[in-house]
Every structure is written in C-alpha cells, then in structure tokens.
Design a protein around this motif. Sequence first.
Motif: not given
Ligand code: DC
Length: 228
Positions: A18, A37-38, A40, A94, A133-134, A183, A187, A190
């Motif tokens: 991704k 993600g960054a 979060y 990271r 993710r969303d 993880r 994700d 939830r």
């Molecule tokens: O993509 P990543 O691994 O950098 O994301 C880190 C965490 O953030 C991942 O475990 C879930 C969360 N996340 C999320 O809940 N919603 C998003 N849009 C992006 C990441």
Amino acid sequence: MKTNTPVITIDGPSGTGKGTLSQLLANKLRWHLLDSGAMYRVLALAALDSGVDLDDELQLAQLALELDINFTPDQHTGVPSIQLAGAEVSDRIREHEISEASSRVAAHPAVRTALLDLQRAFQREPGLVADGRDMGSTVFPRANLKIFLTASADARAQRRYKQLKTKEDSDSLRALREDLDKRDQRDMTRAASPLRPADDALIIDSTNLSIEQVFDRLLEAVKQHGLC
Ligand code: DC
C-alpha cells in the motif's frame, strides 16, 4: 467534504505494498499523499513520550486534537519526512513498539474522530492519494476511486520481513507473522471503522503480483475513471 478535488483511496492490511503504491501513484499524478497510518504512529509516539496510557481514550483524543505533526515531502522522491513538534520522527515511528502502540490507539473511536479533520485537510488541488485502512469506507466516502489491496498472510509477512532485513532488524519470520496477525486482527475487529473494503472498492489481490504489476492495474483503473 469538497467534491471537486479528486481523491483516490488505497486501503488494506500491512504488507500489501500500500505505502509504496500510494507513493508511486501520487508521484505519477503529481498529487498530494496522505499516509494516515503515520498519523496514528505519531500519535502513539506522542502518547508514549508524554506518559499517556494507551487505554485512556479521552486523553488520547485530546492529544490527537493537539497533535503538532508535519509531513515534508522530499523535493525529488516525494517521500515525506515526518516531524512531531518540530522533531524528526520518521525512523522512530517505524519501530516495532510503535507499530503495536499505533494499532492500540487506533482502536479508540474518539481518537479516530479527533483525527478526521486533520486527514480531510489533505484533500487539496490537484488531488489526493490517501493510504490507510478506512480511507474509502469512512474518511473519504465519496472518493473518485477506491482500491482495497489484499495478499495472503504469508506473502505479507515475507514482504515485511524483507523490508526489515534491509534495515538489519533481527526479528524472526515467525514472530513477525504473529505480530502482523495480531495487529490485523485488532484492526479488523475493532468497532470503530474496522479494516474492511468499502462497498464500492476495487479489490486487488497482490499475493502473486509484483509491485509493477499491481501498479499497472492501478493505473488502468485510474484511467478508466478519467483521473489521468
Ligand atoms: O499502515 P500502518 O502500519 O503505518 O498503520 C499503523 C496502524 O495504524 C495500523 O495498525 C492501524 C492503524 N491505522 C488505522 O487504524 N487507520 C488508518 N487509516 C491507518 C492506520
């Protein structure tokens, strides 16, 4: 949400490519990039640094509202360096501990709500590629094109392992697979904005495809949608 600035969302679990694909696409189109993600991850780092409990939803949401985060794209590669309150944190976010903590903070509904405006502010001309993710299901429900990337758990763990190996990390493949599973499970299950494809997402399974092959499919979809 503004409707005239185009948005392409790219969602999916870790290890699907991704991040790389979003960056490639943003570079190709010369659009902005949102690595949600960054966000979060930076929030998790801020919480750990300031001693906020990862289960304290309200304090975490408050921290999210005050998050002093900056993405500075490299002039040549477009890859953003990330600052928290002016300090460079691109590498720290990271780290393994932060991966785990970010998934925990991301499970709190109030935290997700608190980050919405910050994420939506990335929708600027000439367009946005949003990685997460969303992004398609919740943050940009009216996106012009929604992609959901999948890959088998084995393929995803292998890819992540190779990435870490190049960073001389000594995690074993099995431990890494267990971490990813844990993880992803959190994700996906939830209550707030779980990881799942938006109803109108184009699902691409990258298990047996190279990054170049997935990128070709992405570009095809982008063209079909009249976005380039
Ligand atoms: O993509 P990543 O691994 O950098 O994301 C880190 C965490 O953030 C991942 O475990 C879930 C969360 N996340 C999320 O809940 N919603 C998003 N849009 C992006 C990441």
